[in-house]
Scaffold this motif. Structure first.
Motif, PDB file in Angstrom:
ATOM      1  N   THR A   1       0.844  -1.193   0.000  1.00  0.00           N
ATOM      2  CA  THR A   1       0.000   0.000   0.000  1.00  0.00           C
ATOM      3  C   THR A   1       0.876   1.238   0.000  1.00  0.00           C
ATOM      4  O   THR A   1       1.740   1.406   0.858  1.00  0.00           O
ATOM      5  CB  THR A   1      -0.910   0.010   1.248  1.00  0.00           C
ATOM      6  N   TRP A   2       0.662   2.082  -0.999  1.00  0.00           N
ATOM      7  CA  TRP A   2       1.386   3.341  -1.094  1.00  0.00           C
ATOM      8  C   TRP A   2       0.686   4.360  -0.199  1.00  0.00           C
ATOM      9  O   TRP A   2      -0.531   4.574  -0.329  1.00  0.00           O
ATOM     10  CB  TRP A   2       1.386   3.872  -2.519  1.00  0.00           C
ATOM     11  N   PRO A   3       1.387   4.998   0.712  1.00  0.00           N
ATOM     12  CA  PRO A   3       0.746   6.051   1.517  1.00  0.00           C
ATOM     13  C   PRO A   3       0.116   7.100   0.610  1.00  0.00           C
ATOM     14  O   PRO A   3       0.669   7.458  -0.431  1.00  0.00           O
ATOM     15  CB  PRO A   3       1.918   6.638   2.312  1.00  0.00           C
TER      16      PRO A   3
ATOM     17  N   ASP B   1     -10.386  11.314  -1.460  1.00  0.00           N
ATOM     18  CA  ASP B   1     -11.329  10.229  -1.181  1.00  0.00           C
ATOM     19  C   ASP B   1     -10.644   8.890  -0.931  1.00  0.00           C
ATOM     20  O   ASP B   1     -11.313   7.866  -0.806  1.00  0.00           O
ATOM     21  CB  ASP B   1     -12.302  10.073  -2.355  1.00  0.00           C
ATOM     22  N   LEU B   2      -9.310   8.892  -0.862  1.00  0.00           N
ATOM     23  CA  LEU B   2      -8.596   7.639  -0.632  1.00  0.00           C
ATOM     24  C   LEU B   2      -8.830   7.125   0.787  1.00  0.00           C
ATOM     25  O   LEU B   2      -9.002   7.914   1.721  1.00  0.00           O
ATOM     26  CB  LEU B   2      -7.094   7.843  -0.841  1.00  0.00           C
ATOM     27  N   PRO B   3      -8.806   5.821   0.980  1.00  0.00           N
ATOM     28  CA  PRO B   3      -8.890   5.293   2.341  1.00  0.00           C
ATOM     29  C   PRO B   3      -7.633   5.664   3.123  1.00  0.00           C
ATOM     30  O   PRO B   3      -6.588   5.951   2.524  1.00  0.00           O
ATOM     31  CB  PRO B   3      -8.989   3.776   2.127  1.00  0.00           C
ATOM     32  N   PRO B   4      -7.712   5.656   4.449  1.00  0.00           N
ATOM     33  CA  PRO B   4      -6.561   6.086   5.267  1.00  0.00           C
ATOM     34  C   PRO B   4      -5.285   5.287   4.992  1.00  0.00           C
ATOM     35  O   PRO B   4      -4.176   5.828   5.089  1.00  0.00           O
ATOM     36  CB  PRO B   4      -7.055   5.858   6.700  1.00  0.00           C
ATOM     37  N   GLU B   5      -5.443   4.010   4.626  1.00  0.00           N
ATOM     38  CA  GLU B   5      -4.242   3.190   4.420  1.00  0.00           C
ATOM     39  C   GLU B   5      -3.514   3.516   3.121  1.00  0.00           C
ATOM     40  O   GLU B   5      -2.361   3.130   2.932  1.00  0.00           O
ATOM     41  CB  GLU B   5      -4.584   1.703   4.449  1.00  0.00           C
TER      42      GLU B   5
END
Length: 271
Positions: free
Chosen positions: A206-208, A250-254
Protein backbone atom coordinates in the motif's frame (compact mmCIF):
# COMPACT_ATOMS: atom_id res chain seq x y z
CA UNK A 1 11.02 14.03 -40.16
CA UNK A 2 10.54 11.11 -37.74
CA UNK A 3 8.17 11.76 -34.85
CA UNK A 4 9.62 12.23 -31.39
CA UNK A 5 9.68 9.10 -29.24
CA UNK A 6 7.00 8.85 -26.55
CA UNK A 7 8.23 10.01 -23.16
CA UNK A 8 8.29 6.47 -21.81
CA UNK A 9 10.83 5.56 -24.52
CA UNK A 10 12.88 8.77 -24.25
CA UNK A 11 15.99 8.70 -22.01
CA UNK A 12 15.75 12.48 -21.64
CA UNK A 13 12.37 12.15 -19.91
CA UNK A 14 13.78 9.74 -17.34
CA UNK A 15 16.84 11.95 -16.92
CA UNK A 16 14.52 14.86 -16.12
CA UNK A 17 12.69 12.96 -13.36
CA UNK A 18 15.59 10.85 -12.06
CA UNK A 19 16.26 12.87 -8.90
CA UNK A 20 12.59 13.01 -7.93
CA UNK A 21 12.16 9.36 -8.86
CA UNK A 22 14.98 8.34 -6.53
CA UNK A 23 13.55 10.45 -3.71
CA UNK A 24 9.87 9.60 -4.17
CA UNK A 25 8.87 6.62 -6.33
CA UNK A 26 11.90 4.46 -5.54
CA UNK A 27 10.88 4.31 -1.88
CA UNK A 28 7.93 2.19 -2.94
CA UNK A 29 9.17 0.39 -6.06
CA UNK A 30 12.21 -0.62 -4.03
CA UNK A 31 9.96 -2.73 -1.81
CA UNK A 32 8.83 -4.74 -4.82
CA UNK A 33 12.43 -5.08 -5.98
CA UNK A 34 13.42 -6.48 -2.60
CA UNK A 35 10.51 -8.94 -2.74
CA UNK A 36 11.58 -10.09 -6.23
CA UNK A 37 15.15 -10.54 -5.04
CA UNK A 38 14.03 -12.66 -2.10
CA UNK A 39 11.74 -14.78 -4.29
CA UNK A 40 14.65 -15.63 -6.58
CA UNK A 41 16.59 -17.11 -3.63
CA UNK A 42 19.95 -17.01 -5.41
CA UNK A 43 23.13 -18.37 -3.81
CA UNK A 44 25.83 -15.94 -2.59
CA UNK A 45 28.18 -14.77 -5.30
CA UNK A 46 25.71 -15.21 -8.15
CA UNK A 47 26.41 -13.16 -11.27
CA UNK A 48 23.33 -10.93 -11.64
CA UNK A 49 22.12 -8.47 -14.29
CA UNK A 50 19.46 -5.83 -13.55
CA UNK A 51 17.86 -4.63 -16.81
CA UNK A 52 16.37 -1.11 -16.69
CA UNK A 53 17.84 -0.65 -13.22
CA UNK A 54 16.42 2.87 -12.75
CA UNK A 55 17.71 4.24 -9.46
CA UNK A 56 19.19 0.82 -8.67
CA UNK A 57 16.79 -0.71 -6.15
CA UNK A 58 17.28 -4.32 -7.27
CA UNK A 59 20.97 -3.74 -7.91
CA UNK A 60 21.44 -2.54 -4.33
CA UNK A 61 19.52 -5.51 -2.90
CA UNK A 62 21.72 -7.91 -4.89
CA UNK A 63 24.99 -6.24 -3.90
CA UNK A 64 24.02 -6.15 -0.24
CA UNK A 65 23.51 -9.91 -0.34
CA UNK A 66 26.93 -10.48 -1.86
CA UNK A 67 25.96 -10.96 -5.50
CA UNK A 68 28.32 -9.99 -8.32
CA UNK A 69 25.76 -7.62 -9.81
CA UNK A 70 25.59 -4.99 -12.54
CA UNK A 71 22.67 -2.81 -13.65
CA UNK A 72 21.96 -1.20 -17.01
CA UNK A 73 19.59 1.57 -18.06
CA UNK A 74 19.18 3.78 -21.12
CA UNK A 75 18.90 6.91 -18.92
CA UNK A 76 22.28 8.42 -17.96
CA UNK A 77 20.59 10.29 -15.12
CA UNK A 78 19.25 7.08 -13.61
CA UNK A 79 22.58 5.30 -14.11
CA UNK A 80 24.42 8.06 -12.27
CA UNK A 81 22.15 7.62 -9.24
CA UNK A 82 22.32 3.82 -9.35
CA UNK A 83 26.12 3.89 -9.59
CA UNK A 84 26.40 6.25 -6.62
CA UNK A 85 24.22 3.93 -4.54
CA UNK A 86 26.12 0.85 -5.65
CA UNK A 87 29.49 2.45 -4.89
CA UNK A 88 28.52 2.67 -1.22
CA UNK A 89 28.35 -1.14 -1.15
CA UNK A 90 30.77 -2.46 -3.75
CA UNK A 91 33.72 -1.00 -5.72
CA UNK A 92 33.88 -0.84 -9.48
CA UNK A 93 31.52 0.16 -12.24
CA UNK A 94 28.19 -1.39 -11.30
CA UNK A 95 25.76 0.68 -13.40
CA UNK A 96 26.11 1.21 -17.15
CA UNK A 97 24.25 3.15 -19.85
CA UNK A 98 22.95 0.50 -22.23
CA UNK A 99 19.90 -0.44 -24.32
CA UNK A 100 18.14 -3.43 -22.80
CA UNK A 101 16.92 -4.44 -26.26
CA UNK A 102 20.53 -4.96 -27.38
CA UNK A 103 22.70 -5.87 -24.42
CA UNK A 104 26.44 -5.45 -24.76
CA UNK A 105 27.25 -8.66 -22.90
CA UNK A 106 28.30 -12.07 -24.26
CA UNK A 107 25.83 -14.92 -24.28
CA UNK A 108 25.61 -17.01 -21.13
CA UNK A 109 27.21 -14.34 -18.90
CA UNK A 110 24.82 -14.29 -15.93
CA UNK A 111 23.23 -16.65 -13.43
CA UNK A 112 20.14 -14.44 -13.19
CA UNK A 113 18.64 -11.50 -15.08
CA UNK A 114 16.06 -9.23 -13.44
CA UNK A 115 13.86 -6.46 -14.79
CA UNK A 116 11.73 -4.66 -12.22
CA UNK A 117 9.07 -2.57 -14.00
CA UNK A 118 11.37 -2.09 -16.97
CA UNK A 119 11.36 -4.54 -19.87
CA UNK A 120 7.56 -4.54 -20.23
CA UNK A 121 7.72 -0.84 -21.21
CA UNK A 122 10.37 -1.24 -23.94
CA UNK A 123 9.43 -0.27 -27.51
CA UNK A 124 10.23 -3.89 -28.41
CA UNK A 125 9.53 -5.78 -25.20
CA UNK A 126 9.98 -9.14 -26.93
CA UNK A 127 13.55 -8.15 -27.79
CA UNK A 128 14.12 -7.24 -24.14
CA UNK A 129 12.90 -10.66 -22.96
CA UNK A 130 14.99 -12.37 -25.64
CA UNK A 131 18.13 -10.49 -24.64
CA UNK A 132 17.63 -11.45 -21.00
CA UNK A 133 17.39 -15.07 -22.11
CA UNK A 134 20.46 -14.80 -24.35
CA UNK A 135 22.78 -13.59 -21.59
CA UNK A 136 21.60 -16.23 -19.09
CA UNK A 137 23.71 -19.28 -18.44
CA UNK A 138 22.16 -22.71 -18.72
CA UNK A 139 19.62 -23.14 -15.90
CA UNK A 140 19.76 -19.39 -15.13
CA UNK A 141 16.78 -17.44 -13.82
CA UNK A 142 14.84 -14.61 -15.46
CA UNK A 143 12.80 -12.52 -13.00
CA UNK A 144 10.42 -9.87 -14.35
CA UNK A 145 8.09 -7.61 -12.36
CA UNK A 146 5.15 -5.86 -14.03
CA UNK A 147 2.18 -3.94 -12.69
CA UNK A 148 -1.10 -5.84 -12.62
CA UNK A 149 -2.92 -2.56 -13.30
CA UNK A 150 -2.00 -1.56 -16.85
CA UNK A 151 -2.19 2.11 -15.84
CA UNK A 152 0.61 1.77 -13.31
CA UNK A 153 0.68 1.88 -9.53
CA UNK A 154 0.27 4.23 -6.61
CA UNK A 155 -0.39 7.86 -7.60
CA UNK A 156 -0.27 6.94 -11.30
CA UNK A 157 -3.55 5.09 -10.80
CA UNK A 158 -5.18 8.33 -9.63
CA UNK A 159 -3.87 10.21 -12.64
CA UNK A 160 -5.35 7.50 -14.89
CA UNK A 161 -8.69 7.99 -13.14
CA UNK A 162 -8.34 11.75 -13.54
CA UNK A 163 -7.79 11.29 -17.28
CA UNK A 164 -10.94 9.23 -17.53
CA UNK A 165 -12.91 11.91 -15.70
CA UNK A 166 -11.49 14.81 -17.73
CA UNK A 167 -11.77 13.02 -21.07
CA UNK A 168 -14.78 10.70 -20.66
CA UNK A 169 -15.25 10.30 -24.42
CA UNK A 170 -11.62 9.45 -25.12
CA UNK A 171 -9.94 6.09 -24.46
CA UNK A 172 -6.94 6.67 -22.20
CA UNK A 173 -3.95 5.54 -24.29
CA UNK A 174 -1.51 3.13 -22.67
CA UNK A 175 2.21 3.61 -23.29
CA UNK A 176 2.85 -0.10 -23.80
CA UNK A 177 2.34 -1.62 -27.22
CA UNK A 178 1.78 -4.99 -25.56
CA UNK A 179 0.48 -5.92 -22.13
CA UNK A 180 1.96 -8.48 -19.74
CA UNK A 181 -0.32 -7.81 -16.77
CA UNK A 182 -1.65 -11.29 -16.13
CA UNK A 183 0.14 -14.54 -15.24
CA UNK A 184 -0.87 -15.97 -18.62
CA UNK A 185 0.50 -13.02 -20.58
CA UNK A 186 3.73 -12.96 -18.58
CA UNK A 187 4.25 -16.70 -18.99
CA UNK A 188 3.63 -16.37 -22.74
CA UNK A 189 6.38 -13.74 -22.99
CA UNK A 190 8.80 -16.09 -21.24
CA UNK A 191 7.90 -18.97 -23.55
CA UNK A 192 8.36 -16.72 -26.59
CA UNK A 193 11.91 -16.01 -25.34
CA UNK A 194 12.56 -19.76 -24.95
CA UNK A 195 12.40 -19.61 -21.16
CA UNK A 196 10.52 -22.11 -19.02
CA UNK A 197 8.00 -20.39 -16.70
CA UNK A 198 8.18 -21.54 -13.08
CA UNK A 199 5.92 -19.21 -11.07
CA UNK A 200 4.13 -15.88 -11.04
CA UNK A 201 3.81 -14.29 -7.60
CA UNK A 202 1.42 -11.48 -6.69
CA UNK A 203 3.09 -8.90 -4.45
CA UNK A 204 0.91 -6.17 -2.98
CA UNK A 205 1.90 -3.10 -0.98
CA UNK A 206 0.00 0.00 0.00
CA UNK A 207 1.39 3.34 -1.09
CA UNK A 208 0.75 6.05 1.52
CA UNK A 209 -1.75 8.55 0.20
CA UNK A 210 0.19 11.69 -0.80
CA UNK A 211 -1.19 15.08 0.26
CA UNK A 212 -2.88 17.23 -2.36
CA UNK A 213 0.24 19.35 -2.84
CA UNK A 214 2.17 16.25 -3.87
CA UNK A 215 -0.04 15.89 -6.95
CA UNK A 216 0.52 19.54 -7.87
CA UNK A 217 4.31 19.26 -7.52
CA UNK A 218 4.92 15.78 -8.90
CA UNK A 219 2.44 15.28 -11.73
CA UNK A 220 5.24 14.80 -14.26
CA UNK A 221 6.94 12.23 -12.04
CA UNK A 222 3.76 10.20 -11.58
CA UNK A 223 2.33 10.46 -15.07
CA UNK A 224 4.71 12.28 -17.39
CA UNK A 225 5.56 8.99 -19.11
CA UNK A 226 1.98 8.59 -20.32
CA UNK A 227 0.77 9.70 -23.78
CA UNK A 228 -1.97 11.60 -21.95
CA UNK A 229 0.61 14.03 -20.55
CA UNK A 230 1.85 14.94 -24.02
CA UNK A 231 -1.70 15.84 -25.09
CA UNK A 232 -2.01 18.63 -22.51
CA UNK A 233 -0.88 22.25 -22.43
CA UNK A 234 0.34 23.85 -19.20
CA UNK A 235 -3.11 24.98 -18.08
CA UNK A 236 -4.56 21.55 -18.74
CA UNK A 237 -1.72 19.89 -16.83
CA UNK A 238 -2.52 22.09 -13.85
CA UNK A 239 -6.18 21.11 -14.05
CA UNK A 240 -5.15 17.47 -14.46
CA UNK A 241 -3.08 17.61 -11.26
CA UNK A 242 -5.95 19.27 -9.40
CA UNK A 243 -8.32 16.53 -10.54
CA UNK A 244 -5.94 13.86 -9.25
CA UNK A 245 -5.58 15.77 -5.97
CA UNK A 246 -9.37 15.82 -5.61
CA UNK A 247 -9.46 12.05 -6.11
CA UNK A 248 -6.76 11.65 -3.45
CA UNK A 249 -9.06 13.29 -0.91
CA UNK A 250 -11.33 10.23 -1.18
CA UNK A 251 -8.60 7.64 -0.63
CA UNK A 252 -8.89 5.29 2.34
CA UNK A 253 -6.56 6.09 5.27
CA UNK A 254 -4.24 3.19 4.42
CA UNK A 255 -3.49 4.63 0.97
CA UNK A 256 -3.33 3.15 -2.53
CA UNK A 257 -3.10 -0.63 -2.83
CA UNK A 258 -0.92 -1.68 -5.76
CA UNK A 259 -0.13 -5.20 -6.96
CA UNK A 260 2.86 -6.37 -8.95
CA UNK A 261 3.23 -9.68 -10.75
CA UNK A 262 6.70 -11.14 -10.27
CA UNK A 263 7.30 -13.80 -12.90
CA UNK A 264 10.14 -16.30 -12.62
CA UNK A 265 11.36 -18.44 -15.51
CA UNK A 266 14.40 -20.60 -16.17
CA UNK A 267 16.66 -21.11 -19.15
CA UNK A 268 16.67 -24.75 -20.11
CA UNK A 269 19.81 -26.67 -19.24
CA UNK A 270 21.83 -28.52 -21.83
CA UNK A 271 21.22 -32.26 -21.68
Amino acid sequence: MPSKAPAIHDPAHWDSVSTNYAAEADRMTGRYAQAAWELAALPPGARVLDVATGAGALLVSALRDGADAVGIDFSPGMVEIAQARAAEISPGRRALVMDGQQLDFPAESFDAAFSIFGVFMFPDAAAGFAEMARVLRSDGLAVVAVWENAGGAGPAQLFAQAAQRLFPDQPVPLPMARLFNSPELLDAAFVEACLRPEAVHRVTYTWPAPPADWFREHAKLAYGWSPVWKMLDDAQRTAFAEEAAALAADLPPEGISSTALVGIARKAGID
